[in-house]
Design a protein around this motif. Structure first.
Motif, PDB file in Angstrom:
ATOM      1  N   TRP A  35      14.120  52.325 -34.338  1.00 51.53           N
ATOM      2  CA  TRP A  35      14.171  53.324 -33.275  1.00 51.53           C
ATOM      3  C   TRP A  35      12.769  53.623 -32.783  1.00 51.53           C
ATOM      4  CZ3 TRP A  35      18.712  55.136 -31.316  1.00 51.53           C
ATOM      5  CH2 TRP A  35      19.869  54.977 -32.092  1.00 51.53           C
ATOM      6  N   LYS A  36      12.614  53.689 -31.468  1.00 51.08           N
ATOM      7  CA  LYS A  36      11.354  54.105 -30.863  1.00 51.08           C
ATOM      8  C   LYS A  36      11.667  55.051 -29.704  1.00 51.08           C
ATOM      9  CE  LYS A  36       8.631  50.021 -32.113  1.00 51.08           C
ATOM     10  NZ  LYS A  36       7.938  50.751 -33.191  1.00 51.08           N
ATOM     11  N   ALA A  37      10.781  56.018 -29.486  1.00 56.09           N
ATOM     12  CA  ALA A  37      10.998  57.014 -28.437  1.00 56.09           C
ATOM     13  C   ALA A  37      10.191  56.657 -27.193  1.00 56.09           C
ATOM     14  CB  ALA A  37      10.608  58.396 -28.937  1.00 56.09           C
ATOM     15  N   TYR A  38      10.849  56.742 -26.030  1.00 59.02           N
ATOM     16  CA  TYR A  38      10.207  56.455 -24.748  1.00 59.02           C
ATOM     17  C   TYR A  38      10.557  57.568 -23.760  1.00 59.02           C
ATOM     18  CZ  TYR A  38       9.991  51.744 -26.762  1.00 59.02           C
ATOM     19  OH  TYR A  38       9.770  50.672 -27.587  1.00 59.02           O
ATOM     20  N   PRO A  39       9.631  57.923 -22.869  1.00 56.74           N
ATOM     21  CA  PRO A  39       9.910  58.995 -21.906  1.00 56.74           C
ATOM     22  C   PRO A  39      10.798  58.514 -20.759  1.00 56.74           C
ATOM     23  CG  PRO A  39       7.727  58.109 -21.526  1.00 56.74           C
ATOM     24  CD  PRO A  39       8.239  57.432 -22.764  1.00 56.74           C
ATOM     25  N   ILE A  40      11.662  59.408 -20.296  1.00 52.39           N
ATOM     26  CA  ILE A  40      12.453  59.127 -19.099  1.00 52.39           C
ATOM     27  C   ILE A  40      11.538  59.231 -17.880  1.00 52.39           C
ATOM     28  CG2 ILE A  40      14.313  59.973 -17.614  1.00 52.39           C
ATOM     29  CD1 ILE A  40      15.789  60.832 -20.103  1.00 52.39           C
ATOM     30  N   VAL A  41      11.570  58.196 -17.040  1.00 52.85           N
ATOM     31  CA  VAL A  41      10.699  58.172 -15.858  1.00 52.85           C
ATOM     32  C   VAL A  41      11.484  58.087 -14.557  1.00 52.85           C
ATOM     33  CG1 VAL A  41       8.706  57.241 -17.084  1.00 52.85           C
ATOM     34  CG2 VAL A  41      10.415  55.662 -16.138  1.00 52.85           C
ATOM     35  N   GLY A  42      12.815  57.999 -14.635  1.00 51.26           N
ATOM     36  CA  GLY A  42      13.587  57.932 -13.400  1.00 51.26           C
ATOM     37  C   GLY A  42      15.077  57.847 -13.660  1.00 51.26           C
TER      38      GLY A  42
END
Length: 221
Positions: A156-163
């Motif tokens: 699991w890795k966390a990524y920001p929502i960009v759209g």
């Protein structure tokens, strides 16, 4: 002497024996931990048995306290104490061998057990801060939310929502209930994260989109 249990599946092919920590307050967190790790369901794949044994072996340490054996009959496999757990889809679906007056053990906190299992794993295989994640409906996600995505490297890795949107190709369908109870396919705008880019564009790759009704995010500040 012990706090024994056996875990099996509806097929009754194998049995995982626990000499200690056989209460539901350990077994349910064990199953949930394996599910969060993305391990295969032992009711459908033998790899799941291996991984579940691995987690319990790491937790106990040493050379005893956990074993695996061919399943014979419910009567012969019943260890006493907490009886037999039948699991399917990483959920307890049946219990066998509970005696009259049996009281379910409620000594261990569920979330704490998840963390205890995690600390017992090799450092590079731990879930770490993922265990602090918050589950929210996908429809409530916002720009900037950091969403945990399960990668093809089985972590699991966390990524920001960009759209929000749809990929140009391989659009993502969502089935909804329409008029007269009929299901219809739609292509709603879905959140996507800054993971796999193409010249700075993250909307092109369907793997960047958050699928399903729920998502796990880092706690919002």
């Amino acid at each position: 002497m012990g706090n024994r249990a056996v875990i099996t599946t509806p097929e009754r092919k194998l049995g995982l024996y626990l000499h200690w920590n056989g209460g539901r307050d350990t077994v349910e967190p064990l199953l949930r931990y394996c599910e969060l790790k993305g391990y295969r369901d032992p009711a459908k794949d033998d790899y799941g048995w291996a991984r579940m044994c691995q987690v319990m072996g790491n937790f106990f340490g040493g050379t005893n306290s956990v074993g695996i054996m061919p399943y014979t009959t419910d009567e012969r496999m019943d260890p006493g104490d907490n009886g037999i757990y039948v699991v399917d889809g990483w959920k307890i679906v049946d219990r066998i061998g509970l005696y009259d007056g049996f009281v379910e053990q409620q000594e261990y906190d569920f979330d704490q057990m998840l963390r205890d299992f995690d600390r017992s794993m090799p450092e590079e295989e731990r879930l770490g801060e993922f265990l602090d994640s918050v589950e929210v409906p996908v429809g409530e996600l916002r720009i900037g939310d950091e969403v945990w995505m399960f990668s093809h490297y089985d972590d699991w890795k966390a990524y920001p929502i960009v759209g929000f949107g749809q990929p140009e190709f391989n659009r993502i369908s969502v089935w909804v209930e329409g008029e007269n109870g009929k299901t219809e396919v739609t292509y709603p705008d879905l959140p996507y994260v800054a993971w796999m880019d193409h010249d700075g564009d993250f909307s092109w790759n369907s793997n960047n989109y958050v699928h399903g009704p729920m998502a796990r995010i880092k706690p919002r500040g």
